[in-house]
Design a protein around this motif. Structure first.
Motif, PDB file in Angstrom:
ATOM      1  N   SER A  92      88.270  23.417  52.940  1.00  0.00           N
ATOM      2  CA  SER A  92      89.216  24.032  53.880  1.00  0.00           C
ATOM      3  C   SER A  92      88.645  25.304  54.488  1.00  0.00           C
ATOM      4  O   SER A  92      88.771  25.546  55.698  1.00  0.00           O
ATOM      5  CB  SER A  92      90.545  24.329  53.185  1.00  0.00           C
ATOM      6  OG  SER A  92      91.201  23.128  52.825  1.00  0.00           O
ATOM      7  N   GLY A  93      88.004  26.124  53.670  1.00  0.00           N
ATOM      8  CA  GLY A  93      87.393  27.344  54.184  1.00  0.00           C
ATOM      9  C   GLY A  93      86.249  27.054  55.135  1.00  0.00           C
ATOM     10  O   GLY A  93      86.079  27.747  56.154  1.00  0.00           O
ATOM     11  N   LEU A  94      85.460  26.040  54.824  1.00  0.00           N
ATOM     12  CA  LEU A  94      84.359  25.654  55.708  1.00  0.00           C
ATOM     13  C   LEU A  94      84.892  25.157  57.054  1.00  0.00           C
ATOM     14  O   LEU A  94      84.324  25.460  58.112  1.00  0.00           O
ATOM     15  CB  LEU A  94      83.507  24.573  55.044  1.00  0.00           C
ATOM     16  CG  LEU A  94      82.713  25.003  53.807  1.00  0.00           C
ATOM     17  CD1 LEU A  94      82.110  23.786  53.115  1.00  0.00           C
ATOM     18  CD2 LEU A  94      81.615  26.001  54.185  1.00  0.00           C
ATOM     19  N   ILE A  95      85.988  24.407  57.011  1.00  0.00           N
ATOM     20  CA  ILE A  95      86.595  23.921  58.254  1.00  0.00           C
ATOM     21  C   ILE A  95      87.022  25.092  59.129  1.00  0.00           C
ATOM     22  O   ILE A  95      86.767  25.112  60.342  1.00  0.00           O
ATOM     23  CB  ILE A  95      87.802  23.010  57.948  1.00  0.00           C
ATOM     24  CG1 ILE A  95      87.335  21.704  57.312  1.00  0.00           C
ATOM     25  CG2 ILE A  95      88.596  22.721  59.223  1.00  0.00           C
ATOM     26  CD1 ILE A  95      88.466  20.847  56.768  1.00  0.00           C
ATOM     27  N   GLU A  96      87.670  26.085  58.535  1.00  0.00           N
ATOM     28  CA  GLU A  96      88.136  27.229  59.317  1.00  0.00           C
ATOM     29  C   GLU A  96      86.970  27.997  59.931  1.00  0.00           C
ATOM     30  O   GLU A  96      87.044  28.451  61.080  1.00  0.00           O
ATOM     31  CB  GLU A  96      88.992  28.148  58.445  1.00  0.00           C
ATOM     32  CG  GLU A  96      90.370  27.585  58.143  1.00  0.00           C
ATOM     33  CD  GLU A  96      91.113  27.183  59.408  1.00  0.00           C
ATOM     34  OE1 GLU A  96      91.184  28.005  60.344  1.00  0.00           O
ATOM     35  OE2 GLU A  96      91.607  26.045  59.473  1.00  0.00           O
ATOM     36  N   ARG A  97      85.901  28.146  59.189  1.00  0.00           N
ATOM     37  CA  ARG A  97      84.732  28.843  59.734  1.00  0.00           C
ATOM     38  C   ARG A  97      84.087  28.034  60.851  1.00  0.00           C
ATOM     39  O   ARG A  97      83.679  28.582  61.882  1.00  0.00           O
ATOM     40  CB  ARG A  97      83.734  29.128  58.617  1.00  0.00           C
ATOM     41  CG  ARG A  97      84.210  30.221  57.661  1.00  0.00           C
ATOM     42  CD  ARG A  97      83.397  30.237  56.385  1.00  0.00           C
ATOM     43  NE  ARG A  97      81.963  30.413  56.657  1.00  0.00           N
ATOM     44  CZ  ARG A  97      81.012  30.130  55.766  1.00  0.00           C
ATOM     45  NH1 ARG A  97      81.344  29.650  54.569  1.00  0.00           N
ATOM     46  NH2 ARG A  97      79.746  30.329  56.066  1.00  0.00           N
ATOM     47  N   TYR A  98      83.999  26.724  60.664  1.00  0.00           N
ATOM     48  CA  TYR A  98      83.470  25.853  61.723  1.00  0.00           C
ATOM     49  C   TYR A  98      84.319  25.965  62.988  1.00  0.00           C
ATOM     50  O   TYR A  98      83.792  26.133  64.101  1.00  0.00           O
ATOM     51  CB  TYR A  98      83.428  24.405  61.230  1.00  0.00           C
ATOM     52  CG  TYR A  98      83.447  23.382  62.333  1.00  0.00           C
ATOM     53  CD1 TYR A  98      82.335  23.188  63.154  1.00  0.00           C
ATOM     54  CD2 TYR A  98      84.592  22.614  62.572  1.00  0.00           C
ATOM     55  CE1 TYR A  98      82.366  22.257  64.187  1.00  0.00           C
ATOM     56  CE2 TYR A  98      84.625  21.688  63.592  1.00  0.00           C
ATOM     57  CZ  TYR A  98      83.512  21.508  64.397  1.00  0.00           C
ATOM     58  OH  TYR A  98      83.553  20.594  65.418  1.00  0.00           O
ATOM     59  N   LEU A  99      85.645  25.888  62.831  1.00  0.00           N
ATOM     60  CA  LEU A  99      86.523  25.969  63.991  1.00  0.00           C
ATOM     61  C   LEU A  99      86.434  27.338  64.663  1.00  0.00           C
ATOM     62  O   LEU A  99      86.562  27.446  65.886  1.00  0.00           O
ATOM     63  CB  LEU A  99      87.964  25.664  63.586  1.00  0.00           C
ATOM     64  CG  LEU A  99      88.241  24.204  63.194  1.00  0.00           C
ATOM     65  CD1 LEU A  99      89.670  24.047  62.688  1.00  0.00           C
ATOM     66  CD2 LEU A  99      87.989  23.265  64.369  1.00  0.00           C
ATOM     67  N   GLY A 100      86.200  28.378  63.881  1.00  0.00           N
ATOM     68  CA  GLY A 100      86.004  29.699  64.470  1.00  0.00           C
ATOM     69  C   GLY A 100      84.789  29.731  65.382  1.00  0.00           C
ATOM     70  O   GLY A 100      84.837  30.286  66.495  1.00  0.00           O
ATOM     71  N   HIS A 101      83.694  29.131  64.929  1.00  0.00           N
ATOM     72  CA  HIS A 101      82.495  29.043  65.774  1.00  0.00           C
ATOM     73  C   HIS A 101      82.774  28.198  67.016  1.00  0.00           C
ATOM     74  O   HIS A 101      82.341  28.541  68.125  1.00  0.00           O
ATOM     75  CB  HIS A 101      81.343  28.432  64.982  1.00  0.00           C
ATOM     76  CG  HIS A 101      80.791  29.318  63.910  1.00  0.00           C
ATOM     77  ND1 HIS A 101      80.388  30.608  64.152  1.00  0.00           N
ATOM     78  CD2 HIS A 101      80.562  29.079  62.586  1.00  0.00           C
ATOM     79  CE1 HIS A 101      79.934  31.147  63.028  1.00  0.00           C
ATOM     80  NE2 HIS A 101      80.038  30.243  62.068  1.00  0.00           N
TER      81      HIS A 101
END
Length: 220
Positions: A70-79
């Motif tokens: 979930s944290g990786l998804i949020e960071r990806y979406l931020g980029h």
């Protein structure tokens, strides 16, 4: 009743893989992982952000821990939000097709496994939002290949399945249309992970100029 045409987004209306790749590779670099090529990313997309991250991790080393995804998804979406359409392009013939269908009174929608917020950002950046009566993203609790994802899109369009056609590029799209009980047209330029002839769509097109005729055959 008015004809209703529901489209997949990535690999069908737009080629977004270059920007997906850029965002994903920024995240992978932060994690000290190898970069992915464009063909590799094209193989990963189509079922939403979580499968994308999980597949990217599996392709570049050890699988991601379940509690880290979930944290990786949020960071990806931020980029991705920071650069939503730097290198994304609309496929040839799309705008003319959408304008022509609307002029004929057709209702248009998008049913995509891309997260809803990101979908809206990309559509706005490409000036495509105005064409669609409803857009239902991958936050829907029963997303493709579940047919309810398409049926919910039709409900929001105030359209009926018996008046609808679905257009997509992958086996996920074909399965969803089958489960929804509506005919499906496949395009041969998207991100299918198998030969497009094996998708077993009702019609297969190589350019959007051919879609109106295909729809006419399926919904005369």
């Amino acid at each position: 009743m008015a004809l209703a045409v529901v489209f997949d987004l990535d690999g069908t209306l737009i080629d977004s893989a270059p920007d997906v790749r850029a965002a994903l590779n920024r995240l992978l670099a932060e994690e000290g992982r190898p970069q992915l090529t464009l063909p590799q990313v094209q193989e990963l997309v189509g079922e939403g952000a979580r499968p994308l991250i999980e597949r990217a991790w599996a392709a570049t080393g050890e699988s991601a821990a379940a509690d880290a995804v979930s944290g990786l998804i949020e960071r990806y979406l931020g980029h991705y939000r920071a650069h939503p359409a730097d290198h994304t392009h609309i496929y040839d013939g799309v705008v003319a097709l959408l304008e022509g269908l609307r002029a004929q009174g057709a209702l248009l929608g998008i049913c995509t496994n891309k997260p809803s917020g990101m979908t809206g950002i990309v559509l706005d950046a490409l000036d495509l939002t105005r064409h669609f009566r409803a857009v239902v993203g991958g936050d829907h609790p029963r997303r493709k290949p579940d047919g309810d994802h398409i049926l919910e899109t039709l409900r929001r369009m105030d359209a009926k399945p018996e008046d609808a056609v679905y257009v997509g590029d992958s086996i996920t799209d074909v399965q969803a249309a089958r489960h929804a009980g509506i005919p499906v047209v496949a395009v041969d330029w998207g991100y299918a992970r198998m030969p497009v002839e094996k998708l077993r769509a009702d019609r297969l097109i190589s350019h959007f100029r051919d879609l109106t005729a295909a729809i006419g055959e399926l919904r005369p």
